[in-house]
Design a protein around this motif. Structure first.
Motif, PDB file in Angstrom:
ATOM      1  N   THR A 181       0.937  -0.948   0.385  1.00  0.00           N
ATOM      2  CA  THR A 181       0.290  -0.180  -0.144  1.00  0.00           C
ATOM      3  C   THR A 181       1.223   1.506   0.039  1.00  0.00           C
ATOM      4  O   THR A 181       0.752   2.444  -0.806  1.00  0.00           O
ATOM      5  N   VAL A 201      -6.568   4.884   1.980  1.00  0.00           N
ATOM      6  CA  VAL A 201      -5.774   5.088   3.948  1.00  0.00           C
ATOM      7  C   VAL A 201      -5.762   5.995   4.610  1.00  0.00           C
ATOM      8  O   VAL A 201      -6.065   7.443   4.160  1.00  0.00           O
ATOM      9  N   PHE A 243      -7.425   1.284   6.190  1.00  0.00           N
ATOM     10  CA  PHE A 243      -7.481   1.408   5.068  1.00  0.00           C
ATOM     11  C   PHE A 243      -9.389   0.701   4.653  1.00  0.00           C
ATOM     12  O   PHE A 243      -9.615   0.372   5.934  1.00  0.00           O
TER      13      PHE A 243
END
Length: 501
Positions: A181, A201, A243
């Motif tokens: 991520t 996020v 997230f």
């Protein structure tokens, strides 16, 4: 167990190693594997680890100890990591202690959980293994998750799927959530529908070079929040990540594999089909040389094939109609495209389990005309003599092209495709594979944007000029400036590094 309350808390500095409500724990730290040979980046050596009650700290390990060897071995064994110490972190305060020690002794720091990305080889310094930081909290009422840096996508999916939710997972369940991520996060299942994983996020806890544990959100530590989402491991060690999840229970997805000789028929059909596909379709095409391994389905075992991958979120009857032109492109050796639970999303790419010695190259493409397709066929198709295990094009666009609600350092959103190649090679073939990978990327240059995806950069691309390619022109100076503010001595340089200025 799963936390079913929407406002469950996660105390990074006070976690218990025992399971409790809202937490799912892994049983293994890291899978073992053989070390490969590579170059080195040097750090200072000769320091003494901190002591607890007059003895070496129990989670600090030296070369030769089993915990050390397990922690330094990642998915891609072409990377050699030989730090002076490995710190196996179980809590955020373990990370803070390692970083503060490194700061006092002017040592570089590397962080690793699964080690999927090739990253860089190095010698000296400290490696912080976060593989044991494996907490998962799923909050179904807010469709969010909070994870530690040791969690992988299979674990998140196992928990979130119980509530009919899914994350923007990578191509394999063994991919670590946090590292993936922080590099952007390109999902082969949901990417075009929901965008980059970094765009979703909402909060992170991150230990910066001064050893402080900071909380970064859209409203707090905003520059750090912007930079860390896309800046990979350059700005600190993330110990907790929040997230968004999405209401997806099932996919119509899988892969259609054709003989490689059918590439001239299949590739243009796929390209034209993808150009008109809705955002609910995420797709890629790959030329694969599959191993003669019993785990590979018999119709394609040991064969050179073209694989068209499809993930459609919607009614399976509509999905079958959408995929019909692909099925008509040429006779297939194997067709796994079907309705499936989201938990089976890994079938779409069917990545190898690893560890393995992989040599990678990548770039973004602005277009894919007939000449580009023919170039790929000439260099990777039938009778090409290519040593590469995979030559892949992933379609971008859709939500991947959209500006996020909260800006991040993830760039090159105007690219139409990502180009990626990897060769799995024994030592005697390494030079050939490396050269051929570079040749493929160079051959696609007429249609390239000049950019690159940070999560796919290879161990050969560690020069700042190589890393700069991963960011938009206006963003890179801002990243370097933020780096100077939080890591002026460039402690976190054992990665695809953004030097402070």
């Amino acid at each position: 167990m799963i936390d079913r309350t929407p406002e469950a808390t996660y105390g990074s500095t006070t976690d218990s190693t025992s399971a409790r409500p809202g937490e799912v724990r892994r049983r293994n730290l890291l899978a073992g594997g053989a070390l490969g040979a590579a170059g080195a980046l040097t750090g200072l050596v000769g320091a003494t680890p901190p002591a607890a009650h007059g003895r070496p700290h129990r989670n600090w390990f030296r070369p030769g100890e089993p915990e050390y060897e397990a922690a330094v071995t990642g998915f891609n064994v072409t990377v050699t990591r030989r730090p002076e110490f490995v710190v196996v972190a179980r809590h955020a305060h373990d990370v803070q202690g390692a970083v503060r020690y490194a700061h006092r002794h002017d040592l570089p720091v590397c962080v690793m959980s699964t080690g999927h990305q090739a990253s860089v080889s190095f010698e000296g310094g400290i490696l912080v293994s976060t593989a044991a930081m494996e907490r998962i909290h799923v909050h179904p009422h807010t469709a969010t998750a909070r994870v530690g840096p040791g969690v992988n996508w299979a674990e998140v999916t196992d928990v979130s799927s119980r509530f009919g939710l899914a994350g923007l997972a990578g191509s394999s369940g063994s991919v670590g959530v946090v590292g993936y991520t922080l590099g952007g996060g390109l999902s082969p299942a949901l990417g075009r529908l929901h965008g980059w994983a970094a765009d979703h996020v909402s909060r992170m806890e991150i230990v910066t070079a001064d050893g402080e544990l900071r909380v970064a959100t859209p409203e707090h530590e905003t520059e750090l929040f912007w930079a860390a989402r896309g800046g990979k491991g350059n700005f600190g060690i993330v110990t907790s990540l929040d997230f968004g999840l999405f209401p997806v229970r099932r996919l119509y997805g899988g892969a259609i594999m054709y003989p490689v000789a059918a590439a001239p028929d299949v590739l243009p059909v796929w390209r034209d089909w993808a150009a008109t596909a809705p955002e609910t379709v995420t797709t890629s095409m790959a030329i694969l040389q599959l191993p003669p391994d019993p785990s590979v389905p018999e119709p394609v075992r040991g064969k050179h094939v073209v694989s068209v991958r499809v993930s459609f979120v919607g009614d399976p009857v509509e999905g079958a109609a959408l995929v019909a032109p692909l099925r008509a492109a040429a006779p297939a050796l194997l067709d796994s495209v079907a309705e499936m639970p989201f938990t089976d999303w890994g079938i779409i790419h069917s990545d190898p389990s690893g560890p393995l010695p992989g040599y990678e190259r990548t770039g973004f493409l602005a277009e894919l005309p007939d000449e580009a397709l023919q170039t790929m066929i000439n260099l990777a198709g039938a009778d090409s003599g290519s040593p590469m295990s995979l030559v892949e094009v992933r379609q971008l666009g859709g939500a991947l092209a959209d500006a996020p609600e909260v800006p991040s350092a993830v760039g090159h959103r105007d690219a139409a495709f990502n180009f990626f190649t990897i060769g799995v090679a024994p030592p005697e073939e390494v030079a050939e594979v490396r050269a051929y990978g570079a040749r493929l990327v160079d051959a696609m240059e007429p249609w390239a944007t000049g950019g690159a995806y940070i999560n796919f950069l290879s161990t050969d691309e560690v020069d700042p000029a190589d890393v700069r390619r991963a960011y938009d022109t206006d963003d890179y100076p801002r990243l370097a400036s933020i780096k100077a503010g939080v890591d002026s001595r460039n402690m976190f340089r054992l990665t695809h590094n953004i030097p402070p200025v």
